[in-house]
Write an enzyme that holds these catalytic residues in place. Structure first.
Site, mmCIF file in Angstrom:
data_model
loop_
_atom_site.group_PDB
_atom_site.id
_atom_site.type_symbol
_atom_site.label_atom_id
_atom_site.label_comp_id
_atom_site.label_asym_id
_atom_site.label_seq_id
_atom_site.Cartn_x
_atom_site.Cartn_y
_atom_site.Cartn_z
ATOM 1 N N ASN A 1 0.958 -1.151 -0.090
ATOM 2 C CA ASN A 1 0.143 0.041 -0.051
ATOM 3 C C ASN A 1 0.976 1.063 0.009
ATOM 4 O O ASN A 1 1.479 1.646 0.891
ATOM 5 C CB ASN A 1 -0.917 -0.167 1.319
ATOM 6 C CG ASN A 1 -1.978 1.184 1.600
ATOM 7 O OD1 ASN A 1 -1.990 2.041 0.405
ATOM 8 N ND2 ASN A 1 -2.203 1.390 2.402
ATOM 9 N N LYS B 1 0.217 4.305 -0.287
ATOM 10 C CA LYS B 1 -0.541 5.439 0.491
ATOM 11 C C LYS B 1 -0.303 6.546 -0.459
ATOM 12 O O LYS B 1 -0.332 6.547 -1.672
ATOM 13 C CB LYS B 1 -0.040 5.813 1.938
ATOM 14 C CG LYS B 1 -0.201 4.259 2.587
ATOM 15 C CD LYS B 1 -0.149 4.626 4.126
ATOM 16 C CE LYS B 1 -0.100 3.176 5.047
ATOM 17 N NZ LYS B 1 0.073 3.347 6.204
ATOM 18 N N HIS C 1 -9.512 0.801 5.184
ATOM 19 C CA HIS C 1 -8.383 1.080 5.947
ATOM 20 C C HIS C 1 -8.542 2.033 6.828
ATOM 21 O O HIS C 1 -9.296 2.956 6.756
ATOM 22 C CB HIS C 1 -7.409 1.606 4.706
ATOM 23 C CG HIS C 1 -5.962 1.428 5.468
ATOM 24 N ND1 HIS C 1 -5.551 2.623 6.300
ATOM 25 C CD2 HIS C 1 -4.854 0.906 5.184
ATOM 26 C CE1 HIS C 1 -4.334 2.205 6.613
ATOM 27 N NE2 HIS C 1 -3.741 1.300 5.974
ATOM 28 N N GLU D 1 -5.525 -5.177 10.970
ATOM 29 C CA GLU D 1 -4.535 -4.130 11.016
ATOM 30 C C GLU D 1 -5.018 -3.479 12.294
ATOM 31 O O GLU D 1 -5.745 -2.466 12.381
ATOM 32 C CB GLU D 1 -4.578 -3.202 9.924
ATOM 33 C CG GLU D 1 -4.096 -3.967 8.692
ATOM 34 C CD GLU D 1 -3.359 -2.662 7.635
ATOM 35 O OE1 GLU D 1 -2.110 -2.824 7.534
ATOM 36 O OE2 GLU D 1 -4.058 -1.514 7.575
HETATM 37 P P1 PGA Z 1 2.803 -0.099 7.906
HETATM 38 O O1 PGA Z 1 1.528 0.278 7.193
HETATM 39 O O2 PGA Z 1 3.242 -1.100 7.161
HETATM 40 O O3 PGA Z 1 3.614 1.360 7.283
HETATM 41 O O4 PGA Z 1 2.642 0.288 9.261
HETATM 42 C C1 PGA Z 1 0.509 -0.664 7.034
HETATM 43 C C2 PGA Z 1 -0.908 -0.049 6.709
HETATM 44 O O5 PGA Z 1 -1.259 0.890 7.006
HETATM 45 O O6 PGA Z 1 -1.665 -0.703 5.775
#
Ligand code: PGA
Length: 254
Positions: A9, A11, A96, A166
């Site tokens: 992801n 983002k 998410h 998560e």
């Molecule tokens: P991270 O993010 O691996 O940077 O903790 C995971 C996510 O938000 O999907």
């Protein structure tokens, strides 16, 4: 054999299309060696068409990080699942915590799941609690997230859904802050029990259940062996080509 799925992801990264192309090029070079692990990459909507070249590509399979709850119409700023599908998108992340924190409700998550599946996309459904409490109220909250997300879903579409657990308190930290394997294991059992009761055992066995939250190359192996996850949802690690593929490699071996 159990499916293994690693989802990246990006983002709100990277900041330009040229960087995105460069990063994808570097990832693609390695992804050819990932089989039989499935690798998905959720990119910003703005880059999807250029990165897919307008059609669905093999590896990694590209998708988006969020999708409209609507099927089209007067919804300024929204991107419909059919639009993503029409330019080669394979999946959408839905629910998410970073979207939920902006006001996305369980009901909206459900509408997005139905819209994405209705348009033929796959879905990576995120659930997760903000904090733990000794009374276990967080488990009720997670059950509610799952129950609502799966409302009105056609059983025939379930093969296109993966769940990513998560816990919000573990996202975006260092690898040391990821949940420990044993604790994640309890949650994987909890989620599979929900799917068994809501659908059936074979669905629960075949639906990939992923973990996300500060996964990196130091903790991925332990999470795969101790926690029994089917793969990961990776934020930061998906922007680091070597780390990403080290994690994919673990997923292939374990
Ligand atoms: P991270 O993010 O691996 O940077 O903790 C995971 C996510 O938000 O999907």
């Amino acid at each position: 054999m159990k499916r293994r799925l690693v989802v990246g992801n990006w983002k709100e990264n990277p900041s330009s299309l040229s960087e995105a192309k460069e990063l994808l090029r570097a990832l693609k070079k390695k992804v050819t060696r990932a089989r039989p692990v499935e690798v998905y990459l959720a990119v910003p909507h703005a880059f999807l068409h250029t990165l897919t070249g307008g059609k669905k590509n093999g590896r990694p399979l590209l998708g988006v990080q969020d999708i409209s709850a609507f099927w089209g119409g007067a919804h300024t700023g929204e991107v419909a699942a059919s639009m993503v599908k029409s330019i080669g998108g394979h999946f959408s992340i839905v629910g998410h915590s970073e979207r939920r924190s902006l006001g996305e409700t369980n009901e909206m998550v459900n509408k997005k799941v139905l819209a994405a599946l209705g348009a033929g996309l796959h879905v990576v459904l995120c659930i997760g609690e903000e904090a733990r409490d000794p009374e276990g109220v967080y488990l009720t909250l997670l059950t509610h997230e799952l129950e609502t997300a799966f409302q009105d879903i056609f059983p025939r579409d379930l093969g296109r859904v993966a769940i990513a657990y998560e816990p919000i308190f573990a996202i975006g930290k260092s690898g040391l802050d990821a949940m420990k394997g044993d604790d994640v294991h309890e949650m994987i059992i909890f989620i599979r029990k929900f799917i068994t009761e809501r659908f059936n055992r074979s669905r629960a066995d075949s639906m990939p259940v992923l973990y996300g939250g500060s996964v990196d190359s130091t903790n991925a192996k332990d999470l795969l062996t101790t926690a029994g996850v089917d793969g990961f949802l990776l934020g930061r690690a998906s922007l680091e080509v070597d780390t990403f593929f080290e994690i994919v490699r673990f997923a292939r071996q374990v």
